[in-house]
Design a protein around this motif. Structure first.
Motif, PDB file in Angstrom:
ATOM      1  N   GLU A 230       1.470 -40.348 -19.551  1.00  0.00           N
ATOM      2  CA  GLU A 230       0.659 -41.382 -18.699  1.00  0.00           C
ATOM      3  C   GLU A 230      -0.539 -41.756 -19.484  1.00  0.00           C
ATOM      4  N   ILE A 231      -1.363 -41.214 -20.345  1.00  0.00           N
ATOM      5  CA  ILE A 231      -2.259 -41.581 -21.123  1.00  0.00           C
ATOM      6  C   ILE A 231      -1.703 -42.652 -22.388  1.00  0.00           C
ATOM      7  N   ALA A 232      -0.666 -42.251 -22.803  1.00  0.00           N
ATOM      8  CA  ALA A 232      -0.018 -42.967 -24.103  1.00  0.00           C
ATOM      9  C   ALA A 232       0.591 -44.376 -23.642  1.00  0.00           C
ATOM     10  N   THR A 233       1.061 -44.408 -22.160  1.00  0.00           N
ATOM     11  CA  THR A 233       1.740 -45.421 -21.933  1.00  0.00           C
ATOM     12  C   THR A 233       0.845 -46.542 -21.094  1.00  0.00           C
ATOM     13  N   GLY A 234      -0.303 -45.843 -20.544  1.00  0.00           N
ATOM     14  CA  GLY A 234      -1.420 -46.589 -19.804  1.00  0.00           C
ATOM     15  C   GLY A 234      -0.890 -46.509 -18.365  1.00  0.00           C
ATOM     16  N   THR A 235      -0.095 -45.844 -17.922  1.00  0.00           N
ATOM     17  CA  THR A 235       0.494 -46.020 -16.489  1.00  0.00           C
ATOM     18  C   THR A 235      -0.103 -44.697 -15.756  1.00  0.00           C
TER      19      THR A 235
ATOM     20  N   THR B 161     -14.747 -41.259 -27.291  1.00  0.00           N
ATOM     21  CA  THR B 161     -14.146 -39.955 -28.036  1.00  0.00           C
ATOM     22  C   THR B 161     -13.332 -39.288 -26.725  1.00  0.00           C
ATOM     23  N   LEU B 162     -11.683 -39.408 -26.923  1.00  0.00           N
ATOM     24  CA  LEU B 162     -11.170 -38.719 -26.167  1.00  0.00           C
ATOM     25  C   LEU B 162     -10.255 -37.655 -26.639  1.00  0.00           C
ATOM     26  N   VAL B 163     -10.148 -36.576 -26.168  1.00  0.00           N
ATOM     27  CA  VAL B 163      -9.639 -35.305 -26.697  1.00  0.00           C
ATOM     28  C   VAL B 163      -8.677 -34.463 -25.774  1.00  0.00           C
ATOM     29  N   LEU B 164      -7.522 -34.585 -26.186  1.00  0.00           N
ATOM     30  CA  LEU B 164      -6.456 -34.111 -25.428  1.00  0.00           C
ATOM     31  C   LEU B 164      -5.953 -32.890 -26.136  1.00  0.00           C
ATOM     32  N   MET B 165      -6.293 -31.559 -25.304  1.00  0.00           N
ATOM     33  CA  MET B 165      -5.655 -30.201 -25.724  1.00  0.00           C
ATOM     34  C   MET B 165      -4.243 -29.890 -25.259  1.00  0.00           C
ATOM     35  N   ALA B 166      -3.270 -30.899 -26.001  1.00  0.00           N
ATOM     36  CA  ALA B 166      -1.902 -30.681 -25.671  1.00  0.00           C
ATOM     37  C   ALA B 166      -1.391 -29.153 -25.771  1.00  0.00           C
ATOM     38  N   ARG B 167      -0.750 -29.000 -24.896  1.00  0.00           N
ATOM     39  CA  ARG B 167      -0.233 -27.596 -24.470  1.00  0.00           C
ATOM     40  C   ARG B 167       1.185 -27.573 -24.421  1.00  0.00           C
ATOM     41  N   GLU B 168       2.072 -27.519 -25.256  1.00  0.00           N
ATOM     42  CA  GLU B 168       3.359 -27.378 -24.998  1.00  0.00           C
ATOM     43  C   GLU B 168       4.149 -26.888 -26.448  1.00  0.00           C
ATOM     44  N   THR B 169       5.105 -26.095 -26.312  1.00  0.00           N
ATOM     45  CA  THR B 169       5.960 -25.985 -27.374  1.00  0.00           C
ATOM     46  C   THR B 169       7.372 -25.310 -27.170  1.00  0.00           C
ATOM     47  N   PRO B 170       8.309 -25.857 -27.566  1.00  0.00           N
ATOM     48  CA  PRO B 170       8.311 -26.801 -28.850  1.00  0.00           C
ATOM     49  C   PRO B 170       8.203 -28.038 -28.202  1.00  0.00           C
ATOM     50  N   LEU B 171       8.215 -29.143 -29.144  1.00  0.00           N
ATOM     51  CA  LEU B 171       7.838 -30.476 -29.130  1.00  0.00           C
ATOM     52  C   LEU B 171       9.007 -31.234 -29.184  1.00  0.00           C
ATOM     53  N   THR B 172       9.395 -31.961 -27.952  1.00  0.00           N
ATOM     54  CA  THR B 172      10.460 -33.121 -28.003  1.00  0.00           C
ATOM     55  C   THR B 172       9.941 -34.338 -28.758  1.00  0.00           C
ATOM     56  N   LEU B 173      10.960 -35.302 -29.146  1.00  0.00           N
ATOM     57  CA  LEU B 173      10.524 -36.524 -29.846  1.00  0.00           C
ATOM     58  C   LEU B 173       9.608 -37.537 -29.018  1.00  0.00           C
TER      59      LEU B 173
ATOM     60  N   ASN C 185       4.202 -40.019 -27.991  1.00  0.00           N
ATOM     61  CA  ASN C 185       3.132 -39.899 -27.174  1.00  0.00           C
ATOM     62  C   ASN C 185       1.849 -39.598 -27.782  1.00  0.00           C
ATOM     63  N   MET C 186       2.038 -38.511 -28.639  1.00  0.00           N
ATOM     64  CA  MET C 186       0.835 -38.263 -29.363  1.00  0.00           C
ATOM     65  C   MET C 186       0.645 -38.955 -30.508  1.00  0.00           C
ATOM     66  N   THR C 187       1.325 -39.723 -31.027  1.00  0.00           N
ATOM     67  CA  THR C 187       1.225 -40.700 -32.075  1.00  0.00           C
ATOM     68  C   THR C 187       0.785 -42.017 -31.647  1.00  0.00           C
ATOM     69  N   ALA C 188       1.116 -42.428 -30.313  1.00  0.00           N
ATOM     70  CA  ALA C 188       0.545 -43.405 -29.596  1.00  0.00           C
ATOM     71  C   ALA C 188      -0.929 -43.166 -29.211  1.00  0.00           C
ATOM     72  N   VAL C 189      -1.212 -41.979 -28.659  1.00  0.00           N
ATOM     73  CA  VAL C 189      -2.720 -41.668 -28.275  1.00  0.00           C
ATOM     74  C   VAL C 189      -3.380 -41.948 -29.379  1.00  0.00           C
ATOM     75  N   THR C 190      -2.921 -41.238 -30.768  1.00  0.00           N
ATOM     76  CA  THR C 190      -3.758 -41.114 -31.766  1.00  0.00           C
ATOM     77  C   THR C 190      -4.030 -42.634 -32.524  1.00  0.00           C
TER      78      THR C 190
ATOM     79  N   ILE D  93      -7.725 -38.260 -29.883  1.00  0.00           N
ATOM     80  CA  ILE D  93      -7.621 -36.999 -30.635  1.00  0.00           C
ATOM     81  C   ILE D  93      -6.610 -36.015 -30.165  1.00  0.00           C
ATOM     82  N   ILE D  94      -5.588 -35.749 -30.636  1.00  0.00           N
ATOM     83  CA  ILE D  94      -4.750 -34.381 -30.169  1.00  0.00           C
ATOM     84  C   ILE D  94      -5.438 -33.298 -30.748  1.00  0.00           C
ATOM     85  N   ALA D  95      -5.632 -32.328 -30.032  1.00  0.00           N
ATOM     86  CA  ALA D  95      -6.244 -31.088 -30.435  1.00  0.00           C
ATOM     87  C   ALA D  95      -5.759 -29.866 -29.708  1.00  0.00           C
ATOM     88  N   PRO D  96      -4.251 -29.616 -29.978  1.00  0.00           N
ATOM     89  CA  PRO D  96      -3.798 -28.129 -29.390  1.00  0.00           C
ATOM     90  C   PRO D  96      -4.726 -26.997 -29.566  1.00  0.00           C
ATOM     91  N   PRO D  97      -4.692 -26.187 -28.559  1.00  0.00           N
ATOM     92  CA  PRO D  97      -5.650 -25.029 -28.795  1.00  0.00           C
ATOM     93  C   PRO D  97      -4.803 -23.867 -29.791  1.00  0.00           C
TER      94      PRO D  97
END
Length: 204
Positions: free
Chosen positions: A90-95, A113-125, A130-135, A140-144
């Motif tokens: 949603e954040i990556a696409t503005g929807t 400053t926006l920091v997203l503690m993205a929590r998922e694995t493995p990652l799909t394309l 979406n992480m690239t778009a937000v960056t 900032i993508i900051a997985p824990p």
């Protein structure tokens, strides 16, 4: 600081972040998604009232008229802890369909400053794109990710270290991150133990 808690595993990251912000005397504005309430019930013994009491202000996830939904509302920045892949998308696409996405959109457009503690694995394309778009938009993508050089003794210290590094991105030092080549000390300096943070099935 705006704190969003979405439905990914790791509800305790949002809870502990609120505790650290309170210790730093930083005003917090909390949003919890509906999916996050399910995660809270599965992963912790907290009730909604317990968590909202940790925040300076609590906003319903559907309250898109809240002050933090406007760019004229001034705040330091925003952390989504944890950040689910749906919230990331949603954040990556503005929807945005709720206040977490809207507040994140505002944070980006106001160049805060926006920091997203993205929590998922493995990652799909799709996740990676979406992480690239937000960056690219300035987020900032900051997985824990645990820092094993800190030799954490328990899960609470691992949580504290990740959040300490996130707070570094805002120029805030909560004293809970074991820094590389500093004098050895227990990760978290005891804050995790003194804070009352509890986990189901916590191990040493």
């Amino acid at each position: 600081m705006v704190v969003g808690i979405s439905g990914a595993s790791g509800f305790i990251y949002g809870v502990r972040l609120l505790q650290l912000l309170a210790e730093l005397d930083i005003e917090s504005h909390l949003i919890i998604s509906r999916a996050a309430l399910l995660t809270m019930a599965h992963e912790t013994d907290y009730k909604l009232a317990d968590v909202t009491a940790l925040a300076s202000h609590y906003h319903r996830a559907d309250d898109v008229a809240a002050g933090i939904a406007s760019g004229s509302f001034r705040y330091l920045g925003m952390v989504v802890a944890p950040c689910s892949m749906r919230t990331l998308a949603e954040i990556a696409t503005g929807t945005s369909s709720g206040l977490i996405g809207r507040a994140a959109d505002v944070t980006l457009k106001e160049r805060r400053t926006l920091v997203l503690m993205a929590r998922e694995t493995p990652l799909t394309l799709a996740h990676l794109r979406n992480m690239t778009a937000v960056t690219e938009m300035g987020g900032i993508i900051a997985p824990p990710v645990p820092a094993f050089y800190a030799r954490p003794e328990n899960l609470a210290q691992m949580v504290d270290h990740s959040l300490g590094r996130v707070l570094d991105l805002f120029g805030l030092d909560a004293g809970v991150a074991q820094r590389w080549q500093e004098h050895p000390q227990p990760c978290g300096s005891g804050l995790a133990r003194e804070s009352g943070v509890s986990f189901n099935n916590e191990g040493g």
